[in-house]
Structures are given as structure tokens and as C-alpha cells.
Write an enzyme that holds these catalytic residues in place. Sequence first.
Site, PDB file in Angstrom:
ATOM      1  CG  ASP A   1     -29.597  57.913  17.544  1.00  0.00           C
ATOM      2  OD1 ASP A   1     -30.455  58.263  16.722  1.00  0.00           O
ATOM      3  OD2 ASP A   1     -28.717  57.060  17.305  1.00  0.00           O
TER       4      ASP A   1
ATOM      5  CG  ASP B   1     -33.057  59.529  13.362  1.00  0.00           C
ATOM      6  OD1 ASP B   1     -32.308  60.327  12.765  1.00  0.00           O
ATOM      7  OD2 ASP B   1     -32.893  58.296  13.331  1.00  0.00           O
ATOM      8  CD  GLU B   2     -27.812  61.066  14.446  1.00  0.00           C
ATOM      9  OE1 GLU B   2     -27.029  60.904  15.414  1.00  0.00           O
ATOM     10  OE2 GLU B   2     -27.639  60.517  13.347  1.00  0.00           O
TER      11      GLU B   2
END
Length: 361
Positions: A14, A108-109
Amino acid sequence: MSDNLAIRKIIHIDMDAFYASVEQRDNPELKGKPVAVGGSRSRGVVAAASYEARKFGIRSAMPSVTAFRKCPDIIFVKPRFEVYKEVSQIIRNIFFEYTDLVEPLSLDEAYLDVTNNKIGLPSATLIAEEIRKKIFDSTALTCSAGISINKFLAKTASDINKPNGMKLIKPEEAMAFIETLKVKDFFGVGKVTAEKMKRMGIHTGLDLKNKSLGFMTKNFGKSGSFYYNISRGIDDRPVNPNRIRKSVSIENTYDNDLSDISHIETELEKLSESLETRLAKNKIQGKTINIKIKYADFEQVTRSKTSQYWLSKSTDYQPLWKEILLDERLVQKPIRLLGLGLSNLNTEEKENQGLQLTLEF
């Protein structure tokens, strides 16, 4: 935990305050300052907040006027999604150096299954350390990682030492960790559900574990069985590299509230064209058109209409949203945000159970 399942090695990566961190990286004047990506002092919604801004209670999806009230020194920055996508691709390419079992959840993860990895490294912890270093060396951005035996535990672990941290939950530690974890910190348990559990005397994973499956499904519906299983360390969901979106949508927040029906239709026509472009790019069709409306007083409503035919062009679904707008109650108040989306898509989730082996962490 389920005794008949061997141990997988799952990493959840993350990025730390991704959008805001990219902006601070590219503009040194923003470093160390409270930054909100999206919105302005008077309009809009915060898409992301830097850690400096989060100290004031500012978070994503918060109205920007609320963010400004909480922190008058906050700096609003326009989002640059093309830049974020470029950085995300660099990060994703690093993931693929280690495994093809990568399931992105957003820019983003992502989850990674490194049980059988490309470099033959037996330690998922060492792999996570390498990945975090490569991401920093390539992008000058930090990320956090969670490592464990399933998605639930890996996701939960990645939040523990944020930002720029890492947490391993070993197989033998899993049950003790879950039993002491507060239910409000369980991934998948939202604020409303956590409050409901609190009223029922369910405060920790152990409290949750002590409830029967019948009790959980009766009080929490389909989610009840999920909560029942994760309280026992059971999460058999595979890391799915072919995860397919269930809806496609686009929305816009307006500097000036919309109140005239013709103006609203004009804006929806613009959204229709943008949605058509996105559908064509991804070769997607759907049968249900969805309208999202947020009013000036922040009340939000959604309406949908389903066709028996596949929809992919604006001329296909414009009649449907125009029919929705015939409900005059939808336009009785000034509108600050409009969204248009397509769901009930011509895609299916594919569940692939991979070989699971017991390896050292």
C-alpha cells in the site's frame, strides 16, 4: 484456521498517501505541509490527503470546505491522474519481477502471492523488503507492506506500521493476533457495522469468534459468513490477476451548482461521451445505467435503470438516464456533483485456486 489448507504467502503493498506524496515529490515547496489533492477552499471533494493533513482529521472523500475548516493552512492541489498512472505502472512492473499473481486493487495498492515466486526466494518478508526498496529507488516514494497467510491478514497488517513500515503476521501468530484485534480495525468492517457489533457486545476478534455462524448470518446477512470465517483466520480468496471491474463510472464536481434541467442534461451528455470513450477503450458493455447526484447540501442519491440489451455507446444509454430524470424530485435542489456509470457488465469474476505449499516466512 482451516486445518486442511496449507500456508500461502501473501503480501499487501500500500503506497503511503500516494497522490499527495507524488505532489510533494514533484513540488519540494509542498514537503512537510498539509496537502489535499482535489477540491478547493470552497468547492469539491478531497481525493487524497498528505500525512501532515491527516493529523488535522482530513481524509479522502471529505468535502473540501470541511477540510479547510479543519486546517486553514491546507494547500489544495489539482489531481494529475496521468502522472499517478505512470508511477503506478512503474510500481506494478516491480511486482511482476517477483510474481505474476498480482491483484491490483487501485493505482496505489495490490496483493501479491509469492508462495511460488520467480526468484525462488523462500522468505516473503525479504521479498517485501526488496520490493519496498526498489519502489523507493525508482520513484522516491515510500510504501507499507503487510505479509501473512491470506488476504485479510496481509491487508490488515499493512496498516499497522504506516507510513513506510512493514508488518509480518506469522502463521503461528495469526489466531492470537485476530483474537486481540478490535473489530473496528478489521478490514471489511465499516463504521456502521462496527457500531452495530459494539451494541451486541462484540469488541474484539475473540468476541466475534465466539458467535455462531447462524447468529452472524442472521444479523449481518451475506457478510456474516465472511466475518465468521476471518475471525477464525479463514480467508481462502485467491490472489486474482484477472480481477475484472464490476462497473465503469465517471463524475464531475461543479464550481457552480446546477439547477436548470437543461444545464443538467448538457452536463450528463458530456459525461455520456466520456463514459463511452472509457467503455470503448476497455471493450466493455453493460446493461444498467446509474446516475449519482450530490446536492449542494451534500445529500447524495443514486438511481439506475436496466436495459435488456447491451449498452456501450452514449446513444444507447442516453434515453435511459433521460427517463430517470423524468422524476422531478431529483432536480428540486441545486446539484454540486453528477456521476454517470454503467454496471451489470459483460464480464465475470474468475476464481482460480492456486497450489498452496507450506514454506518459511
